[in-house]
Design an enzyme around this catalytic site. Sequence first.
Site, PDB file in Angstrom:
ATOM      1  N   LYS A  13       0.826  -1.216   0.000  1.00 17.10           N
ATOM      2  CA  LYS A  13       0.000   0.000   0.000  1.00 17.10           C
ATOM      3  C   LYS A  13       0.856   1.261   0.000  1.00 17.10           C
ATOM      4  O   LYS A  13       0.608   2.192  -0.749  1.00 17.10           O
ATOM      5  CB  LYS A  13      -0.922   0.046   1.240  1.00 17.10           C
ATOM      6  CG  LYS A  13      -1.883  -1.126   1.332  1.00 17.10           C
ATOM      7  CD  LYS A  13      -2.805  -0.977   2.552  1.00 17.10           C
ATOM      8  CE  LYS A  13      -2.101  -1.037   3.885  1.00 17.10           C
ATOM      9  NZ  LYS A  13      -1.555  -2.380   4.210  1.00 17.10           N
ATOM     10  N   ARG A  88      -9.223   0.687   8.949  1.00 15.46           N
ATOM     11  CA  ARG A  88      -8.725  -0.657   9.256  1.00 15.46           C
ATOM     12  C   ARG A  88      -9.785  -1.522   9.924  1.00 15.46           C
ATOM     13  O   ARG A  88      -9.550  -2.704  10.145  1.00 15.46           O
ATOM     14  CB  ARG A  88      -7.597  -0.546  10.271  1.00 15.46           C
ATOM     15  CG  ARG A  88      -6.162  -0.407   9.782  1.00 15.46           C
ATOM     16  CD  ARG A  88      -5.501  -1.686   9.458  1.00 15.46           C
ATOM     17  NE  ARG A  88      -4.122  -1.830   9.871  1.00 15.46           N
ATOM     18  CZ  ARG A  88      -3.092  -1.104   9.494  1.00 15.46           C
ATOM     19  NH1 ARG A  88      -3.242  -0.046   8.736  1.00 15.46           N
ATOM     20  NH2 ARG A  88      -1.880  -1.385   9.903  1.00 15.46           N
ATOM     21  N   ARG A 127      11.717  -6.911   5.033  1.00 15.69           N
ATOM     22  CA  ARG A 127      11.512  -5.466   4.896  1.00 15.69           C
ATOM     23  C   ARG A 127      12.360  -4.699   5.909  1.00 15.69           C
ATOM     24  O   ARG A 127      12.529  -5.120   7.046  1.00 15.69           O
ATOM     25  CB  ARG A 127      10.024  -5.161   5.116  1.00 15.69           C
ATOM     26  CG  ARG A 127       9.667  -3.712   4.898  1.00 15.69           C
ATOM     27  CD  ARG A 127       8.222  -3.590   4.471  1.00 15.69           C
ATOM     28  NE  ARG A 127       7.319  -3.474   5.611  1.00 15.69           N
ATOM     29  CZ  ARG A 127       6.032  -3.173   5.479  1.00 15.69           C
ATOM     30  NH1 ARG A 127       5.494  -2.963   4.285  1.00 15.69           N
ATOM     31  NH2 ARG A 127       5.266  -3.095   6.536  1.00 15.69           N
ATOM     32  N   ARG A 162      11.497  -3.117  11.735  1.00 17.30           N
ATOM     33  CA  ARG A 162      10.576  -2.500  12.698  1.00 17.30           C
ATOM     34  C   ARG A 162      10.304  -3.441  13.868  1.00 17.30           C
ATOM     35  O   ARG A 162      10.340  -4.651  13.721  1.00 17.30           O
ATOM     36  CB  ARG A 162       9.251  -2.158  12.001  1.00 17.30           C
ATOM     37  CG  ARG A 162       9.254  -0.801  11.368  1.00 17.30           C
ATOM     38  CD  ARG A 162       8.090  -0.581  10.401  1.00 17.30           C
ATOM     39  NE  ARG A 162       6.826  -1.189  10.781  1.00 17.30           N
ATOM     40  CZ  ARG A 162       5.732  -1.142  10.011  1.00 17.30           C
ATOM     41  NH1 ARG A 162       5.763  -0.524   8.846  1.00 17.30           N
ATOM     42  NH2 ARG A 162       4.626  -1.720  10.400  1.00 17.30           N
ATOM     43  N   ARG A 173      -0.283  -9.569  13.251  1.00 19.72           N
ATOM     44  CA  ARG A 173      -0.835  -8.528  12.384  1.00 19.72           C
ATOM     45  C   ARG A 173      -1.663  -9.128  11.253  1.00 19.72           C
ATOM     46  O   ARG A 173      -2.681  -8.564  10.852  1.00 19.72           O
ATOM     47  CB  ARG A 173       0.282  -7.659  11.801  1.00 19.72           C
ATOM     48  CG  ARG A 173       0.755  -6.591  12.770  1.00 19.72           C
ATOM     49  CD  ARG A 173       2.116  -6.055  12.403  1.00 19.72           C
ATOM     50  NE  ARG A 173       2.145  -5.348  11.154  1.00 19.72           N
ATOM     51  CZ  ARG A 173       3.224  -5.260  10.369  1.00 19.72           C
ATOM     52  NH1 ARG A 173       4.344  -5.866  10.718  1.00 19.72           N
ATOM     53  NH2 ARG A 173       3.164  -4.579   9.264  1.00 19.72           N
TER      54      ARG A 173
HETATM   55  P1  ADP Z   1       1.292  -2.356   8.078  1.00 18.47           P
HETATM   56  O1  ADP Z   1       0.226  -2.001   7.088  1.00 18.47           O
HETATM   57  O2  ADP Z   1       2.591  -2.682   7.444  1.00 18.47           O
HETATM   58  O3  ADP Z   1       0.843  -3.326   9.122  1.00 18.47           O
HETATM   59  P2  ADP Z   1       1.182   0.319   9.213  1.00 18.47           P
HETATM   60  O4  ADP Z   1       2.405   1.135   9.109  1.00 18.47           O
HETATM   61  O5  ADP Z   1       0.007   0.680   8.379  1.00 18.47           O
HETATM   62  O6  ADP Z   1       1.664  -1.157   8.979  1.00 18.47           O
HETATM   63  O7  ADP Z   1       0.691   0.278  10.739  1.00 18.47           O
HETATM   64  C1  ADP Z   1       1.532  -0.109  11.799  1.00 18.47           C
HETATM   65  C2  ADP Z   1       0.716  -0.263  13.075  1.00 18.47           C
HETATM   66  O8  ADP Z   1       0.084   0.991  13.388  1.00 18.47           O
HETATM   67  C3  ADP Z   1      -0.428  -1.254  12.993  1.00 18.47           C
HETATM   68  O9  ADP Z   1      -0.019  -2.562  13.259  1.00 18.47           O
HETATM   69  C4  ADP Z   1      -1.370  -0.712  14.069  1.00 18.47           C
HETATM   70  O10 ADP Z   1      -0.908  -1.038  15.364  1.00 18.47           O
HETATM   71  C5  ADP Z   1      -1.217   0.791  13.908  1.00 18.47           C
HETATM   72  N1  ADP Z   1      -2.213   1.361  12.960  1.00 18.47           N
HETATM   73  C6  ADP Z   1      -1.953   1.976  11.769  1.00 18.47           C
HETATM   74  N2  ADP Z   1      -3.085   2.381  11.180  1.00 18.47           N
HETATM   75  C7  ADP Z   1      -4.101   2.033  12.002  1.00 18.47           C
HETATM   76  C8  ADP Z   1      -5.522   2.150  11.940  1.00 18.47           C
HETATM   77  N3  ADP Z   1      -6.141   2.738  10.900  1.00 18.47           N
HETATM   78  N4  ADP Z   1      -6.246   1.651  12.984  1.00 18.47           N
HETATM   79  C9  ADP Z   1      -5.653   1.065  14.033  1.00 18.47           C
HETATM   80  N5  ADP Z   1      -4.326   0.905  14.154  1.00 18.47           N
HETATM   81  C10 ADP Z   1      -3.552   1.378  13.148  1.00 18.47           C
END
Ligand code: ADP
Length: 216
Positions: A13, A88, A127, A162, A173
């Site tokens: 994404k 999400r 990654r 990370r 996740r």
């Molecule tokens: P990825 O898509 O690679 O899992 P992100 O960088 O989008 O990682 O998000 C990292 C973390 O941030 C998620 O695992 C969650 O804990 C939190 N997070 C990000 N966006 C949201 C969201 N819209 N709602 C709830 N938690 C979020």
Amino acid sequence: MRLILLGAPGAGKGTVAKLLTQFDGSIQISTGDILRGAVQAGTELGKKAEAFMKAGDLVPDELIMGIMENRLQEPDCAKGFLLDGFPRTIPQAEALKELLKKLDITLDVVANIEVPRQEILNRLTTRRTCVNTQCQAIYNVRSQPPKVEGVCDKCGSPIVQRDDETEEAISKRLDTYDAKTAPLIDFYRQEGLLLTVDSPSSEGVMNAIIAKIKKS
Ligand code: ADP
Ligand code: ZN
């Protein structure tokens, strides 16, 4: 363009969003980047979000909606925006729908990026992310390594795995994605906004999205 990018962690994404910003000047809004920046800066938001993120859990919907309600009203959003990592959960999608109605904004498309699970696992464990919160460039030790090992090409900061990219947090996740986020695919199909894209490359995904937007 105004769009939502859906897909599991590691679906690409963020990469697709960055490519699309170069296309028409729409901005990328990544809730993950905003949250990681807040954690590093040690703000109230960061303190509240940190433990959830480390464990691979979602941050509570109220916190996320607070961030996005403000963010979507910043002037730079007028050029268009690419939502990366938000919404999400179904409650976030419902709240976003209300918020957009209030702000008189309509979405062009919700692009769901489909990637096989094994490929997702391969990508996430290899990654690496730049630690500089202003940069957050993404690399892959196999397919897209930096020129100098462990150093960001763009800003010279260290690149690291990370905290939430250990094998345990990754599988958490992915489970969270299946349970909480995958239902958004049907939600947006019913809204008539869904575009499914399964190109193996980020360029291919970008081109499919641009083709769709030009048609509509
Ligand atoms: P990825 O898509 O690679 O899992 P992100 O960088 O989008 O990682 O998000 C990292 C973390 O941030 C998620 O695992 C969650 O804990 C939190 N997070 C990000 N966006 C949201 C969201 N819209 N709602 C709830 N938690 C979020
Ligand atoms: Zn960097």
